[in-house]
Design a protein around this motif. Structure first.
Motif, PDB file in Angstrom:
ATOM      1  N   GLU A  31       0.832  -1.202   0.000  1.00  0.00           N
ATOM      2  CA  GLU A  31       0.000   0.000   0.000  1.00  0.00           C
ATOM      3  C   GLU A  31       0.867   1.251   0.000  1.00  0.00           C
ATOM      4  O   GLU A  31       0.582   2.217  -0.725  1.00  0.00           O
ATOM      5  CB  GLU A  31      -0.934  -0.012   1.210  1.00  0.00           C
ATOM      6  N   TYR A  58      -3.803  -5.891  -8.992  1.00  0.00           N
ATOM      7  CA  TYR A  58      -3.985  -6.396  -7.636  1.00  0.00           C
ATOM      8  C   TYR A  58      -3.548  -7.855  -7.528  1.00  0.00           C
ATOM      9  O   TYR A  58      -3.326  -8.375  -6.440  1.00  0.00           O
ATOM     10  CB  TYR A  58      -5.440  -6.253  -7.183  1.00  0.00           C
ATOM     11  N   LEU A  72      -1.957  -8.089  -3.770  1.00  0.00           N
ATOM     12  CA  LEU A  72      -2.730  -7.957  -2.538  1.00  0.00           C
ATOM     13  C   LEU A  72      -4.118  -8.575  -2.610  1.00  0.00           C
ATOM     14  O   LEU A  72      -4.808  -8.665  -1.605  1.00  0.00           O
ATOM     15  CB  LEU A  72      -2.868  -6.478  -2.165  1.00  0.00           C
ATOM     16  N   GLU A  75     -10.105  -7.584  -3.526  1.00  0.00           N
ATOM     17  CA  GLU A  75     -10.845  -6.685  -2.635  1.00  0.00           C
ATOM     18  C   GLU A  75      -9.970  -5.527  -2.165  1.00  0.00           C
ATOM     19  O   GLU A  75     -10.325  -4.355  -2.319  1.00  0.00           O
ATOM     20  CB  GLU A  75     -11.384  -7.468  -1.425  1.00  0.00           C
ATOM     21  N   LYS A  76      -8.829  -5.850  -1.567  1.00  0.00           N
ATOM     22  CA  LYS A  76      -7.949  -4.811  -1.041  1.00  0.00           C
ATOM     23  C   LYS A  76      -7.341  -3.979  -2.163  1.00  0.00           C
ATOM     24  O   LYS A  76      -7.267  -2.750  -2.075  1.00  0.00           O
ATOM     25  CB  LYS A  76      -6.842  -5.436  -0.188  1.00  0.00           C
ATOM     26  N   ARG A  79      -9.859  -1.540  -3.700  1.00  0.00           N
ATOM     27  CA  ARG A  79     -10.168  -0.457  -2.752  1.00  0.00           C
ATOM     28  C   ARG A  79      -9.061   0.605  -2.754  1.00  0.00           C
ATOM     29  O   ARG A  79      -9.338   1.810  -2.803  1.00  0.00           O
ATOM     30  CB  ARG A  79     -10.333  -1.029  -1.346  1.00  0.00           C
TER      31      ARG A  79
END
Length: 276
Positions: A31, A58, A72, A75-76, A79
């Motif tokens: 991130e 992702y 990652l 979902e993450k 986002r």
């Protein structure tokens, strides 16, 4: 040549007046990493007033070896990309690998990318088209340029008219690709907006045994040829230090070079547009 449509990626029109640049690293390494790259690219894009989309994966689902870093997760990852897009005011894109992922990504992502290896996967293409998001299909390394017409018909069958095709090289023997610039002309002649993927076109798939090699120094060279031939934008992966990248390092362009590279491509596009 058939009339070319205006494709909307978020609020950004792909209409031939300016080249669209799809820029970002191969994969979300962390991130902190992805925010740093995005903000640095955003500063470059703002200073040059680029028409651009931020990209990152992702999940790298087609890595050469089981030990390779993937990402990652959907979902993450989606986002984070949505948060980046909102903060920077830029559309975002990522690749999807299944109909289920297409539905999840569509809640956050402006441009859904179909990977080249999956460009004939009908269920995936239909699912992406049904989301209402713009779709970018990477032309498979095994496909002729005119074969994209079949993909366009699949998208149209579910009401998706907002799509792009991306040229990313054609298999040339073992562990090598070659780019036929005629492909750009032929796909646009069919009436489609076309992006040139400079960094994946210089890949050497599996060339390092357990990872993919590449000739990153040639990516700007092929990009110049593509823009001169005629295309609607350039896809280019970039990394602060390609030698330390967790995926596709050998073919990514150093971020320190990006401003110079894209400015030169924009000048070429301007000359070609003036002559047309």
């Amino acid at each position: 040549m058939l009339p070319l449509p205006v494709v909307k990626v978020g609020s950004v029109p792909v209409d031939g007046t300016q080249p669209l640049f799809i820029l970002g690293p191969c994969v979300i390494e962390s991130e902190e990493f992805i925010w740093d790259v995005a903000e640095r690219l955003g500063a470059i894009a703002n200073s040059l007033r680029l028409k651009w989309v931020f990209k990152a994966s992702y999940d790298k689902a087609n890595r050469s070896a089981i030990s390779s870093y993937r990402g990652l997760g959907v979902e993450k990852g989606c986002r984070i990309l949505a948060e980046i897009g909102a903060k920077l005011g830029v559309p975002v894109t990522t690749d999807v690998h299944s109909p289920e992922e297409a539905k999840i990504a569509a809640e956050h992502i402006d441009l859904l990318q179909i990977p080249a290896f999956l460009s004939r996967q009908t269920d995936l293409i239909l699912a992406a088209g049904e989301t209402g998001r713009a779709v970018n299909v990477k032309k498979g390394q095994f496909m002729a340029p005119w074969d994209v017409k079949n993909i366009a018909e699949k998208l149209a069958s579910v009401g998706c008219e907002n799509f792009l095709f991306t040229e990313r090289g054609t298999t040339f023997g073992y562990q090598n690709l070659v780019t036929d610039m005629r492909s750009l002309y032929w796909m646009r002649e069919l009436g489609y907006r076309v992006i040139f993927d400079a960094t994946h076109s210089v890949q050497r798939p599996g060339g390092l045994g357990t990872t993919t090699g590449g000739d990153g120094k040639l990516a700007p060279v092929l990009a110049r040829a593509a823009v001169a031939t005629g295309c609607d934008g350039v896809f280019m992966e970039t990394h602060p230090d390609p030698s330390k990248a967790l995926s596709d390092g050998p073919n990514q362009v150093p971020m320190a070079d990006i401003a110079q590279v894209v400015e030169k491509l924009r000048r070429i596009h301007s000359l070609v547009t003036e002559d047309s």
